[in-house]
Design a protein around this motif. Structure first.
Motif, PDB file in Angstrom:
ATOM      1  N   TYR A 178      -4.096   5.936  -9.966  1.00 24.64           N
ATOM      2  CA  TYR A 178      -4.374   5.376  -8.886  1.00 24.64           C
ATOM      3  C   TYR A 178      -4.367   3.923  -8.951  1.00 24.64           C
ATOM      4  CZ  TYR A 178      -7.011   3.681  -4.760  1.00 24.64           C
ATOM      5  OH  TYR A 178      -7.614   3.300  -3.543  1.00 24.64           O
ATOM      6  N   GLY A 179      -3.423   3.272  -7.943  1.00 24.51           N
ATOM      7  CA  GLY A 179      -3.380   1.925  -7.842  1.00 24.51           C
ATOM      8  C   GLY A 179      -2.004   1.401  -8.692  1.00 24.51           C
ATOM      9  N   LYS A 180      -1.383   2.531  -9.333  1.00 21.77           N
ATOM     10  CA  LYS A 180      -0.202   2.027 -10.234  1.00 21.77           C
ATOM     11  C   LYS A 180       1.052   2.316  -9.120  1.00 21.77           C
ATOM     12  CE  LYS A 180      -2.080   1.397 -13.952  1.00 21.77           C
ATOM     13  NZ  LYS A 180      -2.141  -0.370 -14.644  1.00 21.77           N
ATOM     14  N   LEU A 181       2.247   1.986  -9.256  1.00 21.00           N
ATOM     15  CA  LEU A 181       3.251   2.289  -8.516  1.00 21.00           C
ATOM     16  C   LEU A 181       3.518   3.842  -8.745  1.00 21.00           C
ATOM     17  CD1 LEU A 181       6.017  -0.300  -9.155  1.00 21.00           C
ATOM     18  CD2 LEU A 181       4.784  -0.137  -7.133  1.00 21.00           C
ATOM     19  N   LYS A 182       3.932   4.180  -7.583  1.00 14.99           N
ATOM     20  CA  LYS A 182       4.196   5.698  -7.325  1.00 14.99           C
ATOM     21  C   LYS A 182       5.380   6.285  -7.674  1.00 14.99           C
ATOM     22  CE  LYS A 182       5.568   6.093  -2.410  1.00 14.99           C
ATOM     23  NZ  LYS A 182       5.006   6.604  -1.300  1.00 14.99           N
ATOM     24  N   PHE A 183       6.163   5.240  -8.292  1.00 17.64           N
ATOM     25  CA  PHE A 183       7.597   5.665  -8.937  1.00 17.64           C
ATOM     26  C   PHE A 183       7.808   4.934 -10.227  1.00 17.64           C
ATOM     27  CE2 PHE A 183       8.200   1.894  -6.145  1.00 17.64           C
ATOM     28  CZ  PHE A 183       9.055   1.219  -7.141  1.00 17.64           C
ATOM     29  N   ARG A 184       8.569   5.552 -11.151  1.00 16.58           N
ATOM     30  CA  ARG A 184       8.911   4.861 -12.606  1.00 16.58           C
ATOM     31  C   ARG A 184       9.643   3.490 -12.325  1.00 16.58           C
ATOM     32  NH1 ARG A 184      11.609   8.942 -16.395  1.00 16.58           N
ATOM     33  NH2 ARG A 184      13.142   8.626 -14.676  1.00 16.58           N
ATOM     34  N   LYS A 198       0.664  -1.128   0.037  1.00 14.10           N
ATOM     35  CA  LYS A 198      -0.101  -0.062   0.096  1.00 14.10           C
ATOM     36  C   LYS A 198       0.850   1.293   0.057  1.00 14.10           C
ATOM     37  CE  LYS A 198      -3.541   2.379   2.934  1.00 14.10           C
ATOM     38  NZ  LYS A 198      -4.421   2.171   4.222  1.00 14.10           N
ATOM     39  N   SER A 199       1.939   1.177   0.432  1.00 14.02           N
ATOM     40  CA  SER A 199       2.842   2.489   0.736  1.00 14.02           C
ATOM     41  C   SER A 199       3.527   2.663  -0.587  1.00 14.02           C
ATOM     42  CB  SER A 199       3.915   2.116   1.764  1.00 14.02           C
ATOM     43  OG  SER A 199       4.871   1.333   1.503  1.00 14.02           O
ATOM     44  N   LEU A 200       3.591   1.949  -1.492  1.00 16.73           N
ATOM     45  CA  LEU A 200       4.126   2.165  -2.907  1.00 16.73           C
ATOM     46  C   LEU A 200       3.493   2.301  -3.916  1.00 16.73           C
ATOM     47  CD1 LEU A 200       7.215  -0.577  -2.216  1.00 16.73           C
ATOM     48  CD2 LEU A 200       7.334   1.693  -1.930  1.00 16.73           C
ATOM     49  N   ILE A 201       2.083   2.507  -3.816  1.00 15.35           N
ATOM     50  CA  ILE A 201       1.221   2.688  -4.952  1.00 15.35           C
ATOM     51  C   ILE A 201       0.744   4.204  -4.874  1.00 15.35           C
ATOM     52  CG2 ILE A 201       0.751   0.370  -5.096  1.00 15.35           C
ATOM     53  CD1 ILE A 201      -1.981   0.850  -3.930  1.00 15.35           C
ATOM     54  N   GLN A 202       0.429   4.735  -6.020  1.00 16.19           N
ATOM     55  CA  GLN A 202      -0.585   5.911  -6.017  1.00 16.19           C
ATOM     56  C   GLN A 202      -1.797   5.842  -5.305  1.00 16.19           C
ATOM     57  OE1 GLN A 202       0.770   8.665  -7.188  1.00 16.19           O
ATOM     58  NE2 GLN A 202       2.325   8.152  -8.763  1.00 16.19           N
ATOM     59  N   VAL A 203      -2.120   7.016  -4.553  1.00 19.39           N
ATOM     60  CA  VAL A 203      -3.388   6.908  -3.763  1.00 19.39           C
ATOM     61  C   VAL A 203      -4.487   7.747  -4.445  1.00 19.39           C
ATOM     62  CG1 VAL A 203      -2.389   6.199  -1.677  1.00 19.39           C
ATOM     63  CG2 VAL A 203      -2.473   8.537  -2.116  1.00 19.39           C
ATOM     64  N   GLY A 204      -4.212   8.643  -5.354  1.00 18.51           N
ATOM     65  CA  GLY A 204      -5.125   9.179  -6.214  1.00 18.51           C
ATOM     66  C   GLY A 204      -4.723   9.500  -7.389  1.00 18.51           C
ATOM     67  N   GLY A 205      -5.411  10.254  -8.103  1.00 19.29           N
ATOM     68  CA  GLY A 205      -5.372  10.892  -9.413  1.00 19.29           C
ATOM     69  C   GLY A 205      -5.482   9.952 -10.630  1.00 19.29           C
ATOM     70  N   SER A 206      -5.104  10.004 -11.924  1.00 17.98           N
ATOM     71  CA  SER A 206      -5.326   9.022 -12.940  1.00 17.98           C
ATOM     72  C   SER A 206      -4.567   7.792 -12.846  1.00 17.98           C
ATOM     73  CB  SER A 206      -4.975   9.771 -14.528  1.00 17.98           C
ATOM     74  OG  SER A 206      -3.575  10.246 -14.424  1.00 17.98           O
ATOM     75  N   PHE A 219       9.406  11.727 -16.043  1.00 23.28           N
ATOM     76  CA  PHE A 219       9.441  12.097 -14.612  1.00 23.28           C
ATOM     77  C   PHE A 219       8.882  13.014 -14.144  1.00 23.28           C
ATOM     78  CE2 PHE A 219      11.690  13.988 -11.219  1.00 23.28           C
ATOM     79  CZ  PHE A 219      11.653  13.003 -10.351  1.00 23.28           C
ATOM     80  N   HIS A 220       8.180  13.138 -13.090  1.00 23.33           N
ATOM     81  CA  HIS A 220       7.276  14.215 -12.407  1.00 23.33           C
ATOM     82  C   HIS A 220       8.099  14.203 -10.811  1.00 23.33           C
ATOM     83  CE1 HIS A 220       4.690  14.843 -15.549  1.00 23.33           C
ATOM     84  NE2 HIS A 220       4.458  13.325 -15.710  1.00 23.33           N
ATOM     85  N   GLN A 221       8.023  15.427 -10.274  1.00 20.81           N
ATOM     86  CA  GLN A 221       8.408  15.519  -9.036  1.00 20.81           C
ATOM     87  C   GLN A 221       7.937  14.610  -8.149  1.00 20.81           C
ATOM     88  OE1 GLN A 221      11.031  17.443  -8.837  1.00 20.81           O
ATOM     89  NE2 GLN A 221      11.459  16.721  -6.439  1.00 20.81           N
ATOM     90  N   ASN A 222       6.621  14.457  -8.199  1.00 19.54           N
ATOM     91  CA  ASN A 222       6.027  13.494  -7.153  1.00 19.54           C
ATOM     92  C   ASN A 222       6.264  12.188  -7.243  1.00 19.54           C
ATOM     93  OD1 ASN A 222       4.690  12.968  -9.712  1.00 19.54           O
ATOM     94  ND2 ASN A 222       2.619  13.539  -8.793  1.00 19.54           N
ATOM     95  N   PRO A 266      -4.191  -6.174   6.459  1.00 16.38           N
ATOM     96  CA  PRO A 266      -4.027  -5.850   5.187  1.00 16.38           C
ATOM     97  C   PRO A 266      -5.530  -5.116   4.393  1.00 16.38           C
ATOM     98  CG  PRO A 266      -4.535  -8.166   5.605  1.00 16.38           C
ATOM     99  CD  PRO A 266      -4.266  -7.331   6.998  1.00 16.38           C
ATOM    100  N   VAL A 267      -5.434  -4.655   3.557  1.00 12.43           N
ATOM    101  CA  VAL A 267      -6.560  -3.776   2.939  1.00 12.43           C
ATOM    102  C   VAL A 267      -6.825  -4.387   1.318  1.00 12.43           C
ATOM    103  CG1 VAL A 267      -6.184  -1.807   4.115  1.00 12.43           C
ATOM    104  CG2 VAL A 267      -4.962  -1.867   2.146  1.00 12.43           C
ATOM    105  N   HIS A 268      -8.022  -4.331   1.075  1.00 12.32           N
ATOM    106  CA  HIS A 268      -8.279  -4.608  -0.439  1.00 12.32           C
ATOM    107  C   HIS A 268      -8.438  -3.437  -1.375  1.00 12.32           C
ATOM    108  CE1 HIS A 268      -9.212  -9.033   0.345  1.00 12.32           C
ATOM    109  NE2 HIS A 268      -9.801  -8.654   1.684  1.00 12.32           N
ATOM    110  N   HIS A 269      -7.931  -3.738  -2.446  1.00 14.90           N
ATOM    111  CA  HIS A 269      -8.227  -2.776  -3.742  1.00 14.90           C
ATOM    112  C   HIS A 269      -8.201  -3.586  -4.935  1.00 14.90           C
ATOM    113  CE1 HIS A 269      -7.339   0.746  -6.274  1.00 14.90           C
ATOM    114  NE2 HIS A 269      -6.602  -0.162  -6.929  1.00 14.90           N
ATOM    115  N   ASP A 270      -9.336  -3.223  -5.457  1.00 11.49           N
ATOM    116  CA  ASP A 270      -9.755  -3.718  -7.000  1.00 11.49           C
ATOM    117  C   ASP A 270      -9.603  -5.361  -6.730  1.00 11.49           C
ATOM    118  OD1 ASP A 270     -10.487  -1.573  -8.052  1.00 11.49           O
ATOM    119  OD2 ASP A 270      -8.403  -1.193  -8.826  1.00 11.49           O
ATOM    120  N   ASP A 271     -10.148  -5.961  -5.541  1.00 13.22           N
ATOM    121  CA  ASP A 271     -10.144  -7.341  -5.426  1.00 13.22           C
ATOM    122  C   ASP A 271      -8.517  -7.780  -5.294  1.00 13.22           C
ATOM    123  OD1 ASP A 271     -12.947  -7.764  -5.799  1.00 13.22           O
ATOM    124  OD2 ASP A 271     -12.657  -7.889  -7.875  1.00 13.22           O
ATOM    125  N   GLN A 272      -7.900  -6.874  -4.784  1.00 14.18           N
ATOM    126  CA  GLN A 272      -6.463  -7.352  -4.583  1.00 14.18           C
ATOM    127  C   GLN A 272      -6.238  -6.981  -3.146  1.00 14.18           C
ATOM    128  OE1 GLN A 272      -3.546  -5.241  -6.979  1.00 14.18           O
ATOM    129  NE2 GLN A 272      -1.865  -6.693  -6.716  1.00 14.18           N
TER     130      GLN A 272
END
Length: 645
Positions: free
Chosen positions: A123-129, A113-121, A188-191, A219-225
């Motif tokens: 959401y649910g993807k890794l928060k880094f490239r 949970k700490s390594l994924i995007q929590v908002g925006g387009s 790359f974006h600063q966030n 643990p938490v659920h997101h999109d059946d994951q």
């Protein structure tokens, strides 16, 4: 200069010339805050290089030493190449290899949970490239054009010899980094900047050997994951991880200060060897019984923990509780236990046995790897015997020691006494992670003032010829050591018991994280230990006397919710959040002629304390005088008022 793990490449034919070239170039020309892993084992796969950087993200590189004559037919998915023997072989397009390795990692990290995007387009993807590419170490741009490799691999995903050869006149490290950045399909974006905690979380998931501890949230659920929730991650630093990975060929020596993670590195190294060589017979030895139990428990827990932490989230409590203990090939014991149970001889039998071995009249067991903790306490004859049971083909021996904790008299050098040569294969651990800076500084001030070895204190990055290493403290702060003078030992014992209850009730320190250490058990008809236990019983504080006898040491349980009473000797290798050293005036012990040993012993006792250190005495004698002087000159003791009950 990038941080390389391992620090240097292993010797032998396993590493190709192209990999060595790329390793050196990345090390010298990438930014200081980049981490480069060579052939890390990650979830069953082994990419050639993984690069992690705050503004980079994660990049997986597949390295090929192909030459022009290697290539035969190239297709988008498969290639036909010539082997060194001149035979045709079908292989996967190396870019597909790199892509598969990258997505194997990404699919796992996306469950945190700490390594994924929590908002925006996104959401649910890794928060880094993340990116991937191929490095052709023996082919230049002209070769790429000639063989039209761009038909099967887009140019942005390739590096050639021209890009990585730092000896070329027109080589530019900045250009190399730009080429690597082109391997990312997402701008790359600063966030997307990776924080220290993000990088720690990535390392924590990908490399089990770096794990120390973490707090698990439901643990938490997101999109059946199912997503894993972790916080307060504790992991090895990069230097410790590098040592754990690299120590493999021939004899290796680590000298580290108290609290530098020597035991952790040794345990992680044992786990790595066991995983990489399940057929090996591995022996882990130390001097003290309580430490051997800690080592055994630590290694057992490391071996039980799954490579993939997400397995925890997907297992029910019942399944995890009923899982059978996994068997492993690591034997852990004290030296004397091993001597008695395996060789079936006493100490006195070592020299005669060595003589028989020289004459070819004795057969010894063979171990493929031997790891020794508390090496400073091992006699030369012990080490010589262990060198005889080490497999000469593997030569995998790791010796870990701290001369400042040497409470016995090893008179000779390792090489002259045992035949074990550690020159050029030794490292220093100088950072103390266990203790707060207040405790580190206080204990070291005492040691360097009183030790007869103070003129042998050395600093540097190599341990060759070094005796004592001055500790460097981390930025972790805490209360100053607390010094208490009492009228008599009855008052002292009562003060200790009240202080323990105060720590437990007000500071929420578990009883399992508190120890009382003593140098002298009793004197004449008076028992210091009995008086301490009486006061603990009076306040209903559970406690274990772990140094009562050999059996109490053997059954030592670090996790039991009890205060531990122990001699300072038996506390070597252990640590607690709060440590009380009582009856300080009895050090140096009047019957002990070796004052140097007493200084080391007291230093050991003080450095068992991770957060709170209490020193108490009745008479201004011995080291108690030093404590008063250190207090008046160096520190202003924090108040720790304890009301009487």
């Amino acid at each position: 200069m990038a941080y390389m793990i391992p620090e240097t490449l292993p010797r032998g034919a396993k590493v190709t010339a192209g990999e060595r070239l790329l390793f050196g170039t990345l090390k010298e020309h990438l930014p200081d805050d980049y981490i480069v892993y060579y052939e890390p084992g990650i979830f069953g796969r082994q990419p050639d290089f993984v690069v992690i950087g705050p503004d980079l993200g994660m990049l997986v590189l597949e390295v090929k030493d192909y030459t022009e004559s290697t290539l035969y037919e190239l297709f988008p998915k498969e290639w036909r190449i010539y082997t060194e023997q001149g035979e045709l072989q079908t292989v996967v397009n190396p870019l597909h290899q790199a892509r598969t390795d990258a997505f194997n990692i990404v699919d796992k990290l996306k469950k945190d949970k700490s390594l994924i995007q929590v908002g925006g387009s996104y959401y649910g993807k890794l928060k880094f490239r993340f990116g991937f590419g191929v490095v052709f170490t023996q082919m230049r741009e002209t070769h790429i054009v000639k063989h039209q490799l761009h038909r099967v691999i887009e140019p942005q995903f390739m590096l050639t010899r021209d890009d990585i050869d730092a000896d070329r006149e027109d080589f530019d490290g900045t250009t190399l980094l730009e080429r690597m950045l082109d391997m990312f399909t997402v701008p790359f974006h600063q966030n997307q900047m990776l924080s220290e905690d993000d990088i720690k979380a990535i390392r924590y998931h990908l490399f089990p050997e770096v794990r120390i501890s973490a707090e698990y949230m439901p643990p938490v659920h997101h999109d059946d994951q199912l997503l894993l929730s972790l916080h307060n991650l504790q992991a090895m630093d990069l230097h410790q991880e590098s040592l754990a990975r690299q120590l493999g060929d021939k004899n290796r020596l680590i000298r580290g200060v108290a609290g530098s993670g020597k035991t952790l590195i040794l345990s992680a190294r044992a786990r790595l060897l066991s995983k990489e060589h399940p057929e090996w017979k591995i022996l882990v030895l130390c001097y003290g019984i309580p430490l051997s139990r800690v080592l055994k428990s630590m290694i057992h827990n490391m071996m039980e923990e799954p490579e993939d932490l997400f397995d925890f989230a997907e297992m029910s409590a019942e399944e995890s509780g009923n899982s059978a203990a996994k068997k492993h090939n690591i034997e852990t014991a004290t030296f004397h236990e091993w001597l008695k149970n395996t060789l079936r001889i006493p100490d006195a039998g070592i020299e005669p046995l060595l003589e028989k071995v020289k004459l070819g009249e004795a057969i010894l067991p063979t171990y493929d790897a031997i790891l020794i903790e508390e090496g400073q306490d091992f006699e030369p004859s012990w080490l010589e015997l262990l060198s005889k049971v080490l497999n000469p083909e593997t030569q995998s021996l790791l010796l870990v020691e701290d001369k400042a904790q040497n409470i016995f008299r090893r008179k000779s050098s390792l090489s002259s006494s045992t035949g074990l040569d550690f020159r050029g294969r030794s490292k220093i651990l100088s950072i103390n992670y266990r203790n707060t800076s207040q405790i580190v500084n206080f204990a070291w001030d005492f040691y360097r003032t009183h030790s007869a070895l103070k003129d042998r204190v050395k600093e540097g990055s190599s341990v060759d010829g070094v005796e004592i290493i001055p500790p460097q403290s981390t930025k972790r702060k805490g209360p100053e050591p607390i010094i208490k003078q009492c009228a008599n030992f009855g008052e002292e014992a009562a003060w200790v018991a009240r202080a323990i209850r105060k720590l437990h009730e007000e500071k929420k320190v578990p009883y399992s994280e508190i120890a009382i250490l003593y140098r002298v058990r009793n004197r004449y008809s008076y028992s210091y230990v009995d008086r301490l236990r009486k006061e603990l019983d009076r306040l209903e504080i559970p406690h274990d006397w772990i140094a009562e006898d050999a059996n109490s040491k053997r059954v030592y349980d670090r996790t039991a919710d009890t205060v531990k009473l122990s001699t300072i000797d038996s506390s070597k290798g252990l640590d607690f959040r709060a440590v009380f050293i009582v009856n300080v005036e009895n050090m140096p012990f009047k019957l002990e002629e070796n004052v140097k040993r007493e200084v080391s012993l007291f230093y050991i006792g003080m450095t068992r304390a991770m957060e709170w250190l209490f020193l108490s005495y009745c008479k201004a004698e011995g080291f108690a005088v030093s404590m008063k002087n250190l207090r008046s000159i160096k520190v202003s003791i924090s108040k720790f008022e304890i009301s009487r009950t």
